[in-house]
Design an enzyme around this catalytic site. Structure first.
Site, PDB file in Angstrom:
ATOM      1  N   ALA B 144      11.163  32.883  32.909  1.00 22.80           N
ATOM      2  CA  ALA B 144      11.596  31.963  33.963  1.00 22.80           C
ATOM      3  C   ALA B 144      11.396  30.466  33.696  1.00 22.80           C
ATOM      4  O   ALA B 144      12.125  29.653  34.251  1.00 22.80           O
ATOM      5  CB  ALA B 144      10.907  32.333  35.263  1.00 22.80           C
ATOM      6  N   ALA B 145      10.394  30.092  32.894  1.00 23.01           N
ATOM      7  CA  ALA B 145      10.123  28.655  32.708  1.00 23.01           C
ATOM      8  C   ALA B 145      11.282  27.978  31.970  1.00 23.01           C
ATOM      9  O   ALA B 145      11.933  28.627  31.153  1.00 23.01           O
ATOM     10  CB  ALA B 145       8.836  28.468  31.920  1.00 23.01           C
ATOM     11  N   PRO B 146      11.574  26.723  32.281  1.00 23.86           N
ATOM     12  CA  PRO B 146      10.845  25.828  33.196  1.00 23.86           C
ATOM     13  C   PRO B 146      11.218  25.962  34.667  1.00 23.86           C
ATOM     14  O   PRO B 146      10.641  25.273  35.497  1.00 23.86           O
ATOM     15  CB  PRO B 146      11.247  24.448  32.681  1.00 23.86           C
ATOM     16  CG  PRO B 146      12.623  24.642  32.127  1.00 23.86           C
ATOM     17  CD  PRO B 146      12.641  26.020  31.544  1.00 23.86           C
ATOM     18  N   ASP B 216      17.052  35.795  30.329  1.00 23.67           N
ATOM     19  CA  ASP B 216      17.471  34.606  29.578  1.00 23.67           C
ATOM     20  C   ASP B 216      16.497  34.549  28.402  1.00 23.67           C
ATOM     21  O   ASP B 216      15.454  33.911  28.468  1.00 23.67           O
ATOM     22  CB  ASP B 216      17.375  33.369  30.475  1.00 23.67           C
ATOM     23  CG  ASP B 216      17.935  32.131  29.798  1.00 23.67           C
ATOM     24  OD1 ASP B 216      18.946  32.256  29.090  1.00 23.67           O
ATOM     25  OD2 ASP B 216      17.348  31.053  29.950  1.00 23.67           O
ATOM     26  N   CYS B 269      20.823  30.770  24.487  1.00 25.19           N
ATOM     27  CA  CYS B 269      21.460  29.484  24.193  1.00 25.19           C
ATOM     28  C   CYS B 269      21.636  29.382  22.677  1.00 25.19           C
ATOM     29  O   CYS B 269      21.288  28.377  22.073  1.00 25.19           O
ATOM     30  CB  CYS B 269      20.666  28.323  24.772  1.00 25.19           C
ATOM     31  SG  CYS B 269      18.941  28.313  24.318  1.00 25.19           S
TER      32      CYS B 269
END
Lengths: 159, 347
Positions: B144-146, B216, B269
């Site tokens: 989850a970060a940031p 992610d 990404c």
């Protein structure tokens, strides 16, 4: 909140009643839109998730739980001091102890400095600039003491 | 930082070679050209605190910013094109006749301090747009970060339902918690655990399974060259191969904790097929008839996932994954793929 969580409690019964009464007395707030969680002696969080206390405990036994919800207030024993988010979440309910700032005062406030202003109020007050809620200060006869955390302060002069 | 101040390291030869297998001719030239250009700043209005219209007016009136809302169906997304020039910005005037923002100006302004917006690159907005959580759902943000995607998800859910936002590293978890607080996210529980281990622990409990999971995944970051040119130096094929294994494990364990009918969004990404299509292909094989890959609808130009890489053939369904190259939308690079759980798997 840490696992297993001894210092984290979902407020219920008398404690919750005291919190609600205090918020109503200080700011006119009557509705709390979620569970109120206290971490340690001072920090109060608002959690609007659907997890029950039992589910949160189960999760806390399995993994490190850093927090649930958002920090909204600090328990100062005789009163509660709303955070920026606390003042924003309750914006439409706050009817008492509001100090309206002009642009220059808002700039001073958001830089983390005390505001020299006679308000006729004493104790914790909600700072407001136009439509923006800016957290709580402590009003005394001549000034309002600032509690904006460093990470939320402006670092440059507004134009 | 002005354009001439940017020092762009030379990419490693193997990376150049691999990109030449993915892109050809002018497309490849365009990729390299834009990869050396700085990003156009973009922000997402935090609708938990303010409406896009109100925010836009505030930012234009108070900061003289010139804003554009590039995606009709996502008015909360805004590009900061520049500032109204004051006549003192001789060196930083842009081609459009606008003054360039000072470094860090977005994050230092009053509206940011009050949590009215989040500085977020356009491509990183896509996972939540591709699989938007609904009010009342149980949603897991596994890495989850940031907090850009968690705060975006909470806004979609209007702070209703529950989000578990997990992060492995303590330092990054603190940044996550701070961003959640600034954005007034009240429906989230922040946990710290290595992703696969979290899933294994949850499997032992009677906690409900998730309606939606966002993976992610940690990746080699080939898509982030514009925002983080040091990636050119850090890139390493061994890291790509190692991460591909980690990504498969994360996906596998996450998928098991999804309820039947629930959905999982896998994103990175990066452009490397080992971290994207190969992961998707492997999961389609492993979960067989328990998994379905479903099309994603995005507001940006994307390209279908590839089905062949360095002699390996992938499942044709991998095409439903979407690749985003920087030159297609003037963004960073990204990859997204959406899945549905059809039944419990016998693994």
């Amino acid at each position: 909140m840490s696992a297993p969580t001894e210092t984290t409690t979902i407020l219920e019964g008398k404690e919750l009643k005291k919190f609600k009464e205090q918020l109503e007395e200080q700011f006119g707030i009557t509705e709390i839109p979620g569970k109120v969680i206290k971490r340690g002696k001072e920090k109060v969080f608002l959690f609007t998730g659907d997890f029950t206390e039992k589910e949160m405990k189960t999760l806390g036994y399995e993994v490190f739980v850093e927090r649930a919800g958002t920090y909204i207030a600090k328990d100062m024993e005789d009163a509660f001091r709303l955070s920026i988010e606390g003042s924003q979440i309750f914006k439409n309910q706050i009817t008492k102890n509001i100090v309206e700032l002009n642009e220059e005062e808002m700039d001073t406030w958001m830089h983390g400095s005390e505001v020299l202003k006679k308000t006729g109020l004493k104790g914790y007050v909600v700072m407001k600039y136009k439509n923006d809620m800016l957290g709580c200060g402590k009003a005394s006869e001549q000034k309002i003491t600032n509690f904006i955390p460093k990470s939320r302060r402006l670092k440059y002069k507004l134009a | 930082m002005t354009r001439k101040d940017r020092t762009i390291p030379e990419p490693k030869p193997l990376f150049v070679e691999r990109m030449a297998k993915l892109l050809k001719g002018k497309d490849l030239e365009e990729f390299w050209r834009i990869s050396k250009e700085p990003l156009t700043p973009s922000i997402r209005c935090n609708t938990l605190k303010i409406s896009p219209e109100e925010l836009k007016k505030k930012l234009e009136d108070n900061n003289d910013w010139i804003l554009e809302q590039p995606w009709k169906d996502c008015p909360e997304v805004m590009i900061v094109k520049g500032k109204k020039p004051t006549g003192h910005e001789k060196e930083i005037l842009r081609e459009e006749g606008l003054a360039k923002l000072a470094p860090g100006e977005l994050g230092r302004c009053l509206e940011h301090m009050l949590g009215y917006f989040y500085v977020q690159e356009l491509s990183s907005l896509l996972p939540v747009i591709a699989m938007p959580p609904q009010e009342g759902e149980l949603y897991l943000d596994m890495c989850a970060a940031p907090g850009s995607k968690t705060t975006q998800a909470a806004a979609k859910m209007n702070n209703k339902g529950t989000i578990i936002a997990n992060e492995m590293a303590m330092g990054r978890m603190r940044i996550l918690a701070s961003n959640l607080e600034r954005c007034g996210v009240t429906n989230t529980i922040v946990t710290r655990k290595e992703g696969q281990a979290l899933m294994k622990r949850l499997a032992k409990t009677d906690l409900p399974k998730f309606d939606k999971i966002s993976v992610d995944a940690p990746c080699s970051g080939e898509g982030t060259l514009r925002g983080s040119p040091k990636t050119f130096l850090m890139w390493n094929i061994n890291t790509v191969k190692y991460l591909s294994k980690v990504q498969k494990e994360l996906f596998r364990e996450a998928f098991k904790q999804l309820r039947v009918g629930g959905e999982l969004l896998y994103s990175t990404c990066t452009h490397s097929p080992e971290e994207n299509e190969e992961v998707v292909d492997k999961m389609l094989q492993e979960f067989e008839d328990s998994i379905e890959i479903i099309p994603v609808k995005l507001p940006a130009k994307t390209r279908d996932g590839i089905t062949e890489w360095e002699g390996k053939r992938y499942d044709e369904r991998v095409k439903l994954s979407q690749r985003l190259y920087p030159q297609d939308n003037n963004t960073e690079g990204f990859f997204v793929s959406r899945f549905k759980k059809l039944k419990e798997a016998n693994l």
